[in-house]
Design an enzyme around this catalytic site. Structure first.
Site, mmCIF file in Angstrom:
data_model
loop_
_atom_site.group_PDB
_atom_site.id
_atom_site.type_symbol
_atom_site.label_atom_id
_atom_site.label_comp_id
_atom_site.label_asym_id
_atom_site.label_seq_id
_atom_site.Cartn_x
_atom_site.Cartn_y
_atom_site.Cartn_z
ATOM 1 N N ASP A 167 12.711 -40.450 79.321
ATOM 2 C CA ASP A 167 12.285 -41.570 78.480
ATOM 3 C C ASP A 167 10.898 -41.944 78.979
ATOM 4 O O ASP A 167 10.753 -42.441 80.104
ATOM 5 C CB ASP A 167 13.266 -42.741 78.641
ATOM 6 C CG ASP A 167 12.848 -43.966 77.818
ATOM 7 O OD1 ASP A 167 11.653 -44.061 77.438
ATOM 8 O OD2 ASP A 167 13.707 -44.816 77.568
ATOM 9 N N ASN A 176 3.896 -35.577 73.466
ATOM 10 C CA ASN A 176 4.138 -35.564 72.021
ATOM 11 C C ASN A 176 4.915 -36.787 71.534
ATOM 12 O O ASN A 176 4.739 -37.229 70.404
ATOM 13 C CB ASN A 176 4.898 -34.262 71.695
ATOM 14 C CG ASN A 176 5.529 -34.267 70.334
ATOM 15 O OD1 ASN A 176 4.863 -34.063 69.329
ATOM 16 N ND2 ASN A 176 6.840 -34.528 70.269
ATOM 17 N N SER A 181 -3.708 -38.549 66.297
ATOM 18 C CA SER A 181 -3.740 -38.524 64.835
ATOM 19 C C SER A 181 -5.128 -38.951 64.358
ATOM 20 O O SER A 181 -5.815 -39.716 65.055
ATOM 21 C CB SER A 181 -2.692 -39.522 64.330
ATOM 22 O OG SER A 181 -2.873 -39.775 62.966
ATOM 23 N N TYR A 187 0.071 -48.526 65.022
ATOM 24 C CA TYR A 187 0.022 -47.089 65.330
ATOM 25 C C TYR A 187 -1.435 -46.635 65.450
ATOM 26 O O TYR A 187 -1.802 -45.912 66.379
ATOM 27 C CB TYR A 187 0.729 -46.334 64.214
ATOM 28 C CG TYR A 187 0.790 -44.824 64.365
ATOM 29 C CD1 TYR A 187 1.629 -44.219 65.298
ATOM 30 C CD2 TYR A 187 0.030 -43.995 63.526
ATOM 31 C CE1 TYR A 187 1.703 -42.827 65.403
ATOM 32 C CE2 TYR A 187 0.098 -42.610 63.626
ATOM 33 C CZ TYR A 187 0.940 -42.025 64.562
ATOM 34 O OH TYR A 187 1.005 -40.650 64.670
ATOM 35 N N LYS A 197 -3.139 -45.059 68.805
ATOM 36 C CA LYS A 197 -3.688 -43.696 68.844
ATOM 37 C C LYS A 197 -5.174 -43.742 69.237
ATOM 38 O O LYS A 197 -5.658 -42.824 69.914
ATOM 39 C CB LYS A 197 -3.470 -42.974 67.506
ATOM 40 C CG LYS A 197 -2.019 -42.598 67.250
ATOM 41 C CD LYS A 197 -1.443 -41.634 68.296
ATOM 42 C CE LYS A 197 -0.068 -41.103 67.937
ATOM 43 N NZ LYS A 197 0.540 -40.240 68.950
ATOM 44 N N THR A 242 8.145 -34.816 58.920
ATOM 45 C CA THR A 242 9.062 -35.268 59.986
ATOM 46 C C THR A 242 9.534 -36.666 59.614
ATOM 47 O O THR A 242 9.096 -37.230 58.612
ATOM 48 C CB THR A 242 8.338 -35.357 61.348
ATOM 49 O OG1 THR A 242 7.361 -36.405 61.262
ATOM 50 C CG2 THR A 242 7.667 -34.060 61.749
HETATM 51 N N1 LIG Z 1 4.283 -36.296 61.521
HETATM 52 C C1 LIG Z 1 3.000 -36.433 61.281
HETATM 53 O O1 LIG Z 1 2.542 -36.366 60.140
HETATM 54 C C2 LIG Z 1 2.051 -36.668 62.413
HETATM 55 C C3 LIG Z 1 0.673 -36.736 62.129
HETATM 56 C C4 LIG Z 1 -0.220 -36.922 63.169
HETATM 57 C C5 LIG Z 1 0.252 -37.045 64.455
HETATM 58 N N2 LIG Z 1 1.594 -36.999 64.702
HETATM 59 C C6 LIG Z 1 2.033 -37.132 66.086
HETATM 60 O O2 LIG Z 1 2.879 -36.035 66.394
HETATM 61 C C7 LIG Z 1 3.813 -36.425 67.420
HETATM 62 C C8 LIG Z 1 5.235 -36.088 66.991
HETATM 63 O O3 LIG Z 1 5.528 -36.856 65.847
HETATM 64 P P1 LIG Z 1 6.746 -36.495 64.868
HETATM 65 O O4 LIG Z 1 6.214 -36.582 63.509
HETATM 66 O O5 LIG Z 1 7.438 -35.277 65.314
HETATM 67 O O6 LIG Z 1 7.672 -37.778 65.112
HETATM 68 P P2 LIG Z 1 9.264 -37.972 65.017
HETATM 69 O O7 LIG Z 1 9.856 -36.935 64.169
HETATM 70 O O8 LIG Z 1 9.459 -39.406 64.686
HETATM 71 O O9 LIG Z 1 9.732 -37.703 66.540
HETATM 72 C C9 LIG Z 1 9.316 -38.568 67.546
HETATM 73 C C10 LIG Z 1 9.846 -38.054 68.871
HETATM 74 O O10 LIG Z 1 9.418 -38.968 69.902
HETATM 75 C C11 LIG Z 1 10.561 -39.275 70.690
HETATM 76 N N3 LIG Z 1 10.461 -40.558 71.384
HETATM 77 C C12 LIG Z 1 10.274 -41.795 70.866
HETATM 78 N N4 LIG Z 1 10.287 -42.721 71.845
HETATM 79 C C13 LIG Z 1 10.491 -42.049 73.007
HETATM 80 C C14 LIG Z 1 10.610 -42.419 74.363
HETATM 81 N N5 LIG Z 1 10.546 -43.709 74.742
HETATM 82 N N6 LIG Z 1 10.783 -41.453 75.304
HETATM 83 C C15 LIG Z 1 10.859 -40.160 74.951
HETATM 84 N N7 LIG Z 1 10.791 -39.727 73.656
HETATM 85 C C16 LIG Z 1 10.606 -40.669 72.716
HETATM 86 C C17 LIG Z 1 11.732 -39.239 69.716
HETATM 87 O O11 LIG Z 1 12.935 -39.143 70.458
HETATM 88 P P3 LIG Z 1 14.364 -39.725 69.910
HETATM 89 O O12 LIG Z 1 14.928 -38.645 69.030
HETATM 90 O O13 LIG Z 1 15.132 -39.965 71.155
HETATM 91 O O14 LIG Z 1 14.072 -40.996 69.157
HETATM 92 C C18 LIG Z 1 11.370 -37.990 68.928
HETATM 93 O O15 LIG Z 1 11.751 -36.832 69.639
HETATM 94 C C19 LIG Z 1 3.562 -37.909 67.655
HETATM 95 O O16 LIG Z 1 2.702 -38.076 68.746
HETATM 96 C C20 LIG Z 1 2.870 -38.355 66.373
HETATM 97 O O17 LIG Z 1 2.079 -39.501 66.570
HETATM 98 C C21 LIG Z 1 2.497 -36.808 63.722
#
Ligand SMILES: NC(=O)c1ccc[n+]([C@@H]2O[C@H](COP(=O)([O-])OP(=O)(O)OC[C@H]3O[C@@H](n4cnc5c(N)ncnc54)[C@H](OP(=O)(O)O)[C@@H]3O)[C@@H](O)[C@H]2O)c1
Length: 272
Positions: free
Chosen positions: A59, A88, A150, A171, A175, A206
Site C-alpha cells: 500500500d 503506477n 498524465s 488529480y 500529477k 481502465t
Molecule cells: N487510464 C488512463 O487513461 C490514464 C491516463 C493517463 C495516466 N494514467 C495513469 O496510469 C496509472 C494507472 O492508472 P489506471 O488507469 O490503470 O488506474 P486504475 O485502473 O484505477 O488502477 C489504479 C491502481 O492503483 C492502485 N492503487 C490505488 N491506491 C493505492 C494504494 N494506496 N496503494 C497501492 N495501490 C493503489 C489500485 O489498486 P486497488 O485495486 O487495490 O484499488 C489499482 O491497481 C495511474 O498513475 C494513472 O494516473 C492513466
C-alpha cells in the site's frame, strides 16, 4: 535480463505491465514484482504459471507497508539490484455531476473532492516507494524510476480543451506535483546513472480512464515499455508521451472516431 517492480498491479495499466512483461523472454525479463494491496485472482493466475511473477503486498500510502515490501524484494533478488521501478498506482476523483452536465453551475475548486487522498497516493505514495526502493535500484544495471503521470499534469496545457473539459482538478494538481518530484530526483541522481521519467501512458480503457478511452491497456503497456527500455538516460527528467503506430498524426488519430484527433501518440516530450 532486467527486474521490474510495478505498484498498483491489481488492475488497469499495472496489471497490463505484468502481463506484457510475462510475455517476454526470460533472457529479457528476470523478475516481475507485482506490488498491490491484495493478491487478486488475475495476479495469482500469473504467478501460478510463471515463477518470475511474484506478488508483493504494497500500500503506497503506508510507509511501513512500503518498507516491508522493499525488504521482501531485496531478499528475493539475492544481492542483485532492481532495474526498473514503475510508480503506477494512482487515484482520480472526477466530479460526476459536472461531468454529466458540463454547464452545471458548480464551484468545483471550492468543493474540490479527493485532494488529500490523491496527494497521499499520487505524490506521497511515490515518494515513500521511491525512497525505500532507491538503494535497490542503485545496485542495478538500468537504474530506471518511472513515474506514471498524465497530460492532465501539464500546467502549460491546462487550458487546452481536451484537458480543461475534465472536472478532476485534484488529480491534475497531484500529477503536476508528481512531475515536479520527478524533475527534482532527475537532477539529483543524473550523475549516478539513474533515469527518472514522468511518462504519460496515453488515454487507456481502465476504471480510471473509462471505456471511452482511446487505447487498450495492452497498447499502453507495450508503448510505455518502448520508452522505459530505451537505452541510456535520454528520458531522464523528461515528460514523454507514448508512441503508437496509427496514432502519430492528427489525421491518423482522427480516423479512430470519438475523442480521437484530440489525442496524438507520437512519442513527443510534453510541455511541463
Ligand atoms: N487510464 C488512463 O487513461 C490514464 C491516463 C493517463 C495516466 N494514467 C495513469 O496510469 C496509472 C494507472 O492508472 P489506471 O488507469 O490503470 O488506474 P486504475 O485502473 O484505477 O488502477 C489504479 C491502481 O492503483 C492502485 N492503487 C490505488 N491506491 C493505492 C494504494 N494506496 N496503494 C497501492 N495501490 C493503489 C489500485 O489498486 P486497488 O485495486 O487495490 O484499488 C489499482 O491497481 C495511474 O498513475 C494513472 O494516473 C492513466
Amino acid at each position: 535480463m532486467a527486474s521490474f517492480l510495478i505498484t498498483g498491479a491489481s488492475r488497469g495499466l499495472g496489471l497490463a505491465f505484468v502481463k506484457e512483461l510475462a510475455s517476454r523472454k526470460s533472457s529479457e525479463v528476470s523478475n516481475i514484482f507485482a506490488g498491490a494491496r491484495s493478491n487478486v485472482p488475475a495476479l495469482q493466475e500469473h504467478s501460478k504459471t510463471d515463477p518470475r511473477v511474484q506478488f508483493v503486498k504494497l500500500d503506497v500510502t503506508n510507509p511501513d507497508s512500503v518498507k516491508e515490501a522493499a525488504a521482501q524484494v531485496e531478499k528475493k533478488l539475492e544481492g542483485k539490484g532492481l532495474d526498473v521501478l514503475i510508480n503506477n498506482a494512482a487515484v482520480c476523483h472526477y466530479d460526476m455531476q459536472k461531468m454529466s452536465n458540463p454547464t452545471l453551475e458548480k464551484d468545483i475548486m471550492r468543493e474540490m473532492t479527493g485532494l488529500e487522498e490523491e496527494f497521499q497516493v499520487n505524490v506521497l505514495g511515490v515518494q515513500y516507494t521511491t525512497r525505500e526502493f532507491l538503494p535497490l535500484v542503485e545496485k542495478s544495471e538500468l537504474k530506471k524510476v518511472v513515474n506514471i503521470t498524465s497530460t492532465f499534469g501539464s500546467i502549460s496545457s491546462a487550458s487546452d480543451p481536451a484537458i480543461a473539459w475534465s472536472p478532476c482538478p485534484a488529480y491534475k494538481i497531484t500529477k503536476a506535483a508528481l512531475n515536479a518530484l520527478t524533475v527534482q530526483y532527475a537532477l539529483e541522481y543524473q550523475n549516478k546513472g539513474f533515469s527518472f521519467i514522468a511518462l504519460c501512458p496515453g488515454w487507456l480503457k481502465t476504471d480510471l480512464g473509462s471505456q471511452m478511452a482511446d487505447l487498450t491497456t495492452e497498447e499502453g503497456a507495450k508503448a510505455s515499455l518502448d520508452i522505459i527500455l530505451t537505452p541510456g538516460q535520454v528520458y531522464n527528467g523528461k515528460f514523454p508521451m507514448i508512441k503508437v503506430k496509427g496514432w502519430e498524426t492528427q489525421e491518423e488519430a482522427a480516423s479512430h472516431g470519438g475523442y480521437a484527433g484530440k489525442n496524438v501518440y507520437d512519442g513527443r516530450n510534453i510541455p511541463w
